[in-house]
Design an enzyme around this catalytic site. Structure first.
Site, PDB file in Angstrom:
ATOM      1  N   CYS A   2     -38.872  22.910  59.394  1.00  0.00           N
ATOM      2  CA  CYS A   2     -38.966  22.235  60.692  1.00  0.00           C
ATOM      3  C   CYS A   2     -39.521  23.190  61.754  1.00  0.00           C
ATOM      4  O   CYS A   2     -39.397  24.409  61.630  1.00  0.00           O
ATOM      5  CB  CYS A   2     -37.592  21.778  61.145  1.00  0.00           C
ATOM      6  SG  CYS A   2     -36.780  20.728  59.965  1.00  0.00           S
ATOM      7  N   ARG A  27     -46.428  25.139  58.833  1.00  0.00           N
ATOM      8  CA  ARG A  27     -45.138  25.278  58.157  1.00  0.00           C
ATOM      9  C   ARG A  27     -44.785  24.030  57.351  1.00  0.00           C
ATOM     10  O   ARG A  27     -43.821  24.034  56.596  1.00  0.00           O
ATOM     11  CB  ARG A  27     -44.031  25.509  59.191  1.00  0.00           C
ATOM     12  CG  ARG A  27     -44.204  26.791  59.993  1.00  0.00           C
ATOM     13  CD  ARG A  27     -43.512  26.680  61.324  1.00  0.00           C
ATOM     14  NE  ARG A  27     -42.099  26.450  61.180  1.00  0.00           N
ATOM     15  CZ  ARG A  27     -41.173  27.389  61.300  1.00  0.00           C
ATOM     16  NH1 ARG A  27     -41.522  28.627  61.576  1.00  0.00           N
ATOM     17  NH2 ARG A  27     -39.906  27.107  61.159  1.00  0.00           N
ATOM     18  N   TRP A  74     -39.062  18.716  58.474  1.00  0.00           N
ATOM     19  CA  TRP A  74     -39.226  18.817  57.014  1.00  0.00           C
ATOM     20  C   TRP A  74     -37.889  18.331  56.483  1.00  0.00           C
ATOM     21  O   TRP A  74     -36.874  19.006  56.615  1.00  0.00           O
ATOM     22  CB  TRP A  74     -39.514  20.274  56.644  1.00  0.00           C
ATOM     23  CG  TRP A  74     -39.468  20.573  55.179  1.00  0.00           C
ATOM     24  CD1 TRP A  74     -38.377  20.943  54.443  1.00  0.00           C
ATOM     25  CD2 TRP A  74     -40.566  20.567  54.255  1.00  0.00           C
ATOM     26  NE1 TRP A  74     -38.732  21.151  53.138  1.00  0.00           N
ATOM     27  CE2 TRP A  74     -40.060  20.931  52.984  1.00  0.00           C
ATOM     28  CE3 TRP A  74     -41.923  20.274  54.380  1.00  0.00           C
ATOM     29  CZ2 TRP A  74     -40.870  21.019  51.853  1.00  0.00           C
ATOM     30  CZ3 TRP A  74     -42.718  20.374  53.239  1.00  0.00           C
ATOM     31  CH2 TRP A  74     -42.196  20.738  51.998  1.00  0.00           C
ATOM     32  N   ASN A 100     -33.138  22.655  63.699  1.00  0.00           N
ATOM     33  CA  ASN A 100     -33.644  23.163  62.417  1.00  0.00           C
ATOM     34  C   ASN A 100     -32.465  23.637  61.592  1.00  0.00           C
ATOM     35  O   ASN A 100     -31.496  24.152  62.150  1.00  0.00           O
ATOM     36  CB  ASN A 100     -34.546  24.390  62.629  1.00  0.00           C
ATOM     37  CG  ASN A 100     -35.898  24.007  63.190  1.00  0.00           C
ATOM     38  OD1 ASN A 100     -36.186  22.831  63.361  1.00  0.00           O
ATOM     39  ND2 ASN A 100     -36.708  25.013  63.480  1.00  0.00           N
ATOM     40  N   GLY A 101     -32.579  23.550  60.281  1.00  0.00           N
ATOM     41  CA  GLY A 101     -31.524  24.091  59.434  1.00  0.00           C
ATOM     42  C   GLY A 101     -30.551  23.025  58.981  1.00  0.00           C
ATOM     43  O   GLY A 101     -30.864  21.835  58.981  1.00  0.00           O
ATOM     44  N   GLU A 484     -41.912  34.221  33.758  1.00  0.00           N
ATOM     45  CA  GLU A 484     -42.311  33.980  35.151  1.00  0.00           C
ATOM     46  C   GLU A 484     -43.004  35.212  35.745  1.00  0.00           C
ATOM     47  O   GLU A 484     -43.992  35.099  36.475  1.00  0.00           O
ATOM     48  CB  GLU A 484     -41.084  33.557  35.981  1.00  0.00           C
ATOM     49  CG  GLU A 484     -41.328  33.369  37.465  1.00  0.00           C
ATOM     50  CD  GLU A 484     -42.418  32.363  37.819  1.00  0.00           C
ATOM     51  OE1 GLU A 484     -42.921  31.665  36.936  1.00  0.00           O
ATOM     52  OE2 GLU A 484     -42.780  32.308  39.007  1.00  0.00           O
ATOM     53  N   LYS A 488     -46.775  35.150  37.252  1.00  0.00           N
ATOM     54  CA  LYS A 488     -47.080  35.596  38.626  1.00  0.00           C
ATOM     55  C   LYS A 488     -48.228  36.582  38.599  1.00  0.00           C
ATOM     56  O   LYS A 488     -49.160  36.507  39.381  1.00  0.00           O
ATOM     57  CB  LYS A 488     -45.874  36.290  39.258  1.00  0.00           C
ATOM     58  CG  LYS A 488     -44.816  35.563  40.000  1.00  0.00           C
ATOM     59  CD  LYS A 488     -45.152  34.546  41.004  1.00  0.00           C
ATOM     60  CE  LYS A 488     -45.812  33.317  40.511  1.00  0.00           C
ATOM     61  NZ  LYS A 488     -45.116  32.126  40.242  1.00  0.00           N
ATOM     62  N   GLU A 491     -51.737  34.931  37.499  1.00  0.00           N
ATOM     63  CA  GLU A 491     -52.384  33.921  38.345  1.00  0.00           C
ATOM     64  C   GLU A 491     -52.974  34.503  39.624  1.00  0.00           C
ATOM     65  O   GLU A 491     -53.906  33.957  40.170  1.00  0.00           O
ATOM     66  CB  GLU A 491     -51.457  32.736  38.634  1.00  0.00           C
ATOM     67  CG  GLU A 491     -50.327  32.996  39.581  1.00  0.00           C
ATOM     68  CD  GLU A 491     -49.476  31.746  39.842  1.00  0.00           C
ATOM     69  OE1 GLU A 491     -50.012  30.641  39.920  1.00  0.00           O
ATOM     70  OE2 GLU A 491     -48.255  31.918  39.996  1.00  0.00           O
ATOM     71  N   HIS A 507     -43.477  41.142  15.145  1.00  0.00           N
ATOM     72  CA  HIS A 507     -44.089  40.130  14.286  1.00  0.00           C
ATOM     73  C   HIS A 507     -45.576  39.951  14.589  1.00  0.00           C
ATOM     74  O   HIS A 507     -46.168  38.951  14.192  1.00  0.00           O
ATOM     75  CB  HIS A 507     -43.327  38.805  14.412  1.00  0.00           C
ATOM     76  CG  HIS A 507     -41.905  38.919  13.973  1.00  0.00           C
ATOM     77  ND1 HIS A 507     -41.537  39.040  12.652  1.00  0.00           N
ATOM     78  CD2 HIS A 507     -40.756  39.007  14.685  1.00  0.00           C
ATOM     79  CE1 HIS A 507     -40.225  39.170  12.565  1.00  0.00           C
ATOM     80  NE2 HIS A 507     -39.720  39.165  13.791  1.00  0.00           N
ATOM     81  N   LYS A 606     -52.218  24.112  44.550  1.00  0.00           N
ATOM     82  CA  LYS A 606     -50.768  24.213  44.765  1.00  0.00           C
ATOM     83  C   LYS A 606     -50.032  23.133  43.985  1.00  0.00           C
ATOM     84  O   LYS A 606     -48.962  23.365  43.444  1.00  0.00           O
ATOM     85  CB  LYS A 606     -50.469  24.086  46.268  1.00  0.00           C
ATOM     86  CG  LYS A 606     -48.989  24.220  46.618  1.00  0.00           C
ATOM     87  CD  LYS A 606     -48.473  25.617  46.339  1.00  0.00           C
ATOM     88  CE  LYS A 606     -46.972  25.735  46.513  1.00  0.00           C
ATOM     89  NZ  LYS A 606     -46.437  26.911  45.803  1.00  0.00           N
TER      90      LYS A 606
END
Ligand code: M6R
Length: 611
Positions: A2, A27, A74, A100-101, A484, A488, A491, A507, A606
């Site tokens: 927000c 944002r 948001w 906000n929050g 992961e 990262k 990419e 192996h 995205k």
């Protein structure tokens, strides 16, 4: 996330507020609104959708007045609708608030207010606050807000105006940011510096637990208990782009550093001791008892979070759990057991493959839970339950904070199911809950400690940036984190990297390990620690250059490695939330050392909304 903008001064407030909200658009938001106080009334214009829709409403009838507050929302509580958009007002319409929050105890407060006959116009936690403020008002807005926030718990920032005091707005910062800008005979307030830069560079940053009474002439800054506060102003020399990134060079780095807040938000209001409340989960205890199988489906980073979820859920709950790439699952003919639960994980909630796989399992009878960051996203529309991840808008294509939030969401699901099914006794559940509660400050200390992980990963990045192939290994949850870490790196740095279970090396891949080959190992799981050390000895014997991610108090690891990236000690079960952080930073610094784009890597989007 927000955004907040406020103005008091000689100029018409609406256009200035709208301009500030435009500066906060980056944002992300799903609705927006403005409230202006004038002549004993407050006028509100608000709308779901983009700022264009609000602008249209303002063009049709712009509220006149020289003081006002605005907001881009948001969604966290309630979908993005006109009713849920801020500002919110009380039944007398003499008070307006933007916020906000998260108000952690909003549910209890709302039930209490409802019991005394109050009606609510929205699903938001915010509206509770404006009712409380109106109730407490006795001629002094600052005092009413002080009394109201004593009753609210959570992490938030709020700003309110009242028609009774048309020269003043009052702001409170409780963990969420607020900044005040000073002009000539006018004062601005915003949730972020970019909103102020068209008007002033003379800025004061509010701190937690402070209340500001803001007029055109200036501000009175106090702690919530009334103690006066003196603080130097800052002269901001950032341009708008730097300001949007909060002073970080890239959104990815900013988002990595937001993770303490994200983990804290993901837990807010959801843990009471070890009891777990998931506000949009509707299944009952019969369903929990009858559960026989868990499916996890997702793509990319979300899938890697799901891999950790599989290890963790199966280990804790002793329920067979399968994690399957959504693009594979959608073209399979899966056998879906009658009492099964599917966790479909997606930051955007719009990934085409994840939607298709989730629908398939749902159509075949599985209960469907969306774990997603976007309220009202497609995935939520046909899910039975939703666990929102509360990471806020993620701008960098390379996902970081959304991943940690997905982990936390799955821990909460596990803790809830574990207790209701009786596989987690009180002592063990309390231990997990306490360790979860400790995570935000542990992530914070990991990111901020002196001679810390950021410097170390920057240094190591200079050694890795000219490599061709980098291998990531680990076992169990550490393997999930390795997948992961490898994604990262590849990419954003365009280096080839590969993750594998540590036991798999011999192996085949061991043939590729020669003098100087970089191997990154995650080793936090006590029950397989020695096994991973054996794998390290094998790669070391072939000349590999080894970087480990290990606990602070692990004194053995350095005998087998060249460098160690240290993380704070936690329960092994929760280590992915910490062990991923150095790998995110390492990937970032390698890409940076290679002079690459970082926030928008080549060929990637995205959100992959087509097959
Ligand atoms: O929005 P989603 O979580 O469904 O997106 C899934 C993947 O496309 C996403 O995680 C992708 O792998 C990221 N670029 C990883 O950083």
């Amino acid at each position: 996330m927000c955004g907040i903008m406020g103005y008091v001064g000689p100029r018409p407030a609406s256009p200035i507020i709208l301009q500030g909200l435009e500066r906060l658009e980056y944002r992300g938001y799903d609705s927006a609104g403005v409230a202006v106080a004038d002549g004993g009334v407050i006028e509100i214009r608000k709308s779901a959708g983009k700022l264009d829709r609000l602008r249209q409403k303002l063009d049709e009838s712009e509220p006149a007045g020289h003081i006002g507050i605005g907001h881009t929302r948001w969604a966290t509580h309630g979908p993005p609708t006109d009713e849920n958009a801020h500002p919110h007002t009380d039944p007398t319409e003499k008070f307006a608030i933007v916020h906000n929050g998260i108000i952690e105890n909003y549910f209890e407060l709302r039930e209490e207010l409802r019991a005394s006959g109050r009606e609510f116009a929205s699903d938001t936690d915010t509206e509770v606050l404006v009712h409380l403020i109106a109730d407490e008002y006795d001629g002094d807005l600052a005092e009413a807000i002080r009394a109201a926030v004593k009753r609210a718990t959570g992490a938030y920032a709020l700003v309110a105006v009242t028609a009774h005091e048309p020269d003043t707005m009052v702001a409170v910062r409780m963990i969420r940011p607020l900044v005040i800008g000073f002009g000539q005979g006018e004062t601005f307030l915003a949730s972020g510096i970019p909103a102020l830069l068209d008007h002033t560079r003379d800025v004061l940053v509010m701190e937690d637990g402070e209340l500001a009474t803001i007029s055109a002439a200036g501000i009175i800054l106090e702690k919530l208990d009334g103690t006066p506060v003196e603080r130097d102003h800052l002269d901001i020399d950032w341009d708008v782009e730097q300001a949007e990134k909060g002073g970080y060079a890239h959104f990815m780095l900013k988002e990595i550093f937001e993770q303490p807040r994200v983990v804290a938000d993901s837990l807010l209001g959801r843990l009471d001791g070890s009891a777990v409340t998931l506000e949009d989960v509707k299944w009952d205890s019969d369903f929990e008892q009858s559960l026989e199988k868990i499916w996890i489906t997702a793509c990319g980073t979300a899938f890697h979070a799901g891999l950790a979820g599989k290890e963790m859920l199966e280990g804790l709950l002793r329920i067979p759990t399968e994690a399957v790439y959504a693009h594979e699952l959608r073209y399979r003919d899966p056998i879906v057991e009658p009492n099964s639960l599917t966790l479909a994980i997606s930051q955007s909630g719009e990934t085409a493959d994840t939607l298709a796989a989730a629908r398939l399992l749902h159509e075949r009878g599985s209960r469907l839970v969306a774990i997603t960051n976007v309220v009202g996203s497609a995935l939520t529309h046909y899910s039975d339950d939703v666990v929102y991840t509360r990471a806020g808008l993620e701008i960098s294509v390379a996902s970081t904070k959304a991943y940690t939030a997905m982990l936390v969401a799955q821990y909460l699901v596990a803790l809830r199911l574990g207790q209701s099914r009786g596989v987690l006794d009180t002592a063990r559940a309390s231990e997990v809950a306490a360790a979860l509660e400790a995570l935000p400050s542990q992530v914070e200390s990991l990111l901020t400690r002196e001679a810390g992980i950021d410097e170390m990963s920057r240094y190591l990045a200079t050694q890795l940036s000219d490599e061709n192939d980098i291998y990531f290994i680990g076992r169990g949850l550490d393997y999930a984190v390795a997948t992961e870490g490898s994604l990262k790196l590849k990419e954003i740095s365009y280096l080839h990297s590969e993750a594998m279970p540590a036991g798999e090396l011999k192996h085949g891949t061991l043939a590729l390990i020669t003098q100087g080959t970089p191997v990154i190992v995650v080793n936090t799981q006590a029950h397989v620690y020695d096994k991973t050390i054996s794998a390290l000895q094998e790669v070391k014997a072939r000349g590999a250059s080894v970087i480990a991610v290990a606990y602070d108090d692990d004194s053995e690891i350095e005998h087998y490695t060249d460098h160690v990236l240290r993380i704070p000690r936690t329960m092994d079960l929760l280590s992915p939330v910490l062990s991923i952080v150095p790998l995110q930073l390492l990937a970032y610094h390698v890409a940076d050392a290679r002079g690459l784009e970082i926030d928008q890597p080549r060929n990637l989007a995205k959100s992959v909304t087509v097959e």
